[in-house]
Scaffold this active site. Structure first.
Site, mmCIF file in Angstrom:
data_model
loop_
_atom_site.group_PDB
_atom_site.id
_atom_site.type_symbol
_atom_site.label_atom_id
_atom_site.label_comp_id
_atom_site.label_asym_id
_atom_site.label_seq_id
_atom_site.Cartn_x
_atom_site.Cartn_y
_atom_site.Cartn_z
ATOM 1 C CG ASN A 195 -78.106 -18.271 65.450
ATOM 2 O OD1 ASN A 195 -79.297 -18.539 65.595
ATOM 3 N ND2 ASN A 195 -77.190 -19.201 65.293
ATOM 4 C CG ASP A 204 -82.898 -23.107 68.232
ATOM 5 O OD1 ASP A 204 -81.747 -23.251 67.789
ATOM 6 O OD2 ASP A 204 -83.162 -22.996 69.445
ATOM 7 C CD GLU A 230 -73.721 -23.145 60.804
ATOM 8 O OE1 GLU A 230 -72.878 -22.318 60.437
ATOM 9 O OE2 GLU A 230 -73.860 -23.506 61.990
#
Length: 309
Positions: A195, A204, A230
């Site tokens: 990220n 994503d 996650e």
């Protein structure tokens, strides 16, 4: 030789037929059994409003048409939604309808029987399909609402609510049938770095790629849930500890071997898993806590590993 007649029927038109009764195209009222078409329409109107389950609605619809028109089989399919139901045994002569309403496709329905359909019987079928309009549409909307309420909006797998309900049900079944129940907790390694370095949109896509990879390692009866962030939970019903470990290793290896790329960059992804099989008198919370602990043990041992007892 099979006779197949195909039609596309717009339910807006079908509703018009329904309101006009049986005087369409100058035909006389259809009556092929002790019941009149109007009587069947009335019965369907009452019965089809009693359920929001698609299989139940189609079953009631078929039973009425079988008694009225001598149908042998009804098949319904809505590709893309995983809906396919067959009631009865297919006959030699068939007629099919692709059903639409207000521009939306509601699926394809196929009627079949041993004898050829007459023109008046086909007209009766099309008229009675009008009675299916709102019950079928409402059942599809209900199914979609239930799916959305129990699904993770990003990955499409079950969400926390679905996980809790399924785990509770499966543990009860495991106790009742004295069967093995195993669970896996999976956490993507270094997901925050993905990220931070590539952005949340890339994160994503990584989550969805992992889900697709995991699904390819599971049976149809296995359940996959996103517990949050996650972290995912995999439920393996009727699966002993030895088999669960094999499944976990298959998943771990498949994720490690994924070719995940974003903007030309190859991004390595691995996961750590905890594997536990339900012990005697163990409930949902205890089973998941053991899985969590084993997963974090795998993390501490270097990641891209499986934690087992």
């Amino acid at each position: 030789m099979t006779l197949t007649q195909g039609n596309t029927i717009d339910f807006d038109s079908a509703r018009l037929k329904l309101s006009q009764g049986t005087s369409l195209a100058g035909t006389q009222p259809v009556q092929t059994s002790e019941l009149s078409l109007d009587a069947v329409k009335d019965r369907l109107t009452q019965q089809l409003q009693t359920s929001l389950e698609i299989d139940r609605i189609l079953e009631m619809f078929f039973q009425e048409l079988r008694n009225f028109l001598g149908l042998d089989c009804l098949e319904y399919r809505l590709d893309g939604n995983g809906l396919h139901q067959r009631i009865g045994q297919p006959g030699l002569h068939r007629c099919s309808y692709r059903m639409t309403h207000a521009g939306s496709f509601l699926g394809e329905i196929v009627f079949s029987r041993k004898k050829r359909f007459s023109e008046s019987q086909l007209l009766a079928l099309e008229t009675l399909l009008g009675n299916l309009l709102y019950p079928l549409r409402n059942a599809l909307l209900y199914r979609e609402a239930v799916f959305c309420a129990h699904s993770d909006s990003l990955t499409g797998v079950g969400n926390r609510l679905a996980m809790d309900r399924t785990l509770d049900r499966e543990i009860k079944l495991s106790i009742r049938h004295c069967s093995s129940l195993s669970a896996l907790v999976l956490d993507i390694d270094y997901f925050k770095q993905i990220n931070d370095q590539y952005g949340h949109a890339c994160g994503d896509e990584a989550l969805k790629a992992v889900v697709n990879c995991v699904r390819g390692c599971l049976r149809d009866v296995d359940e996959l849930f996103r517990a949050g962030g996650e972290e995912f939970v995999i439920l393996l019903s009727d699966t002993p500890a030895s088999d669960a470990r094999l499944v976990a290793e298959r998943i771990r290896s498949a994720i490690e071997g994924m070719q995940f790329q974003q903007h030309g960059d190859s991004i390595p992804i691995t996961a750590s898993l905890g594997v536990a099989t339900r012990q005697l008198d163990e409930g949902v919370r205890e089973l998941l806590e053991r899985c969590d602990k084993l997963m974090y043990s795998a993390k501490r041992s270097g990641r891209n590993r499986i934690g087992i007892q």
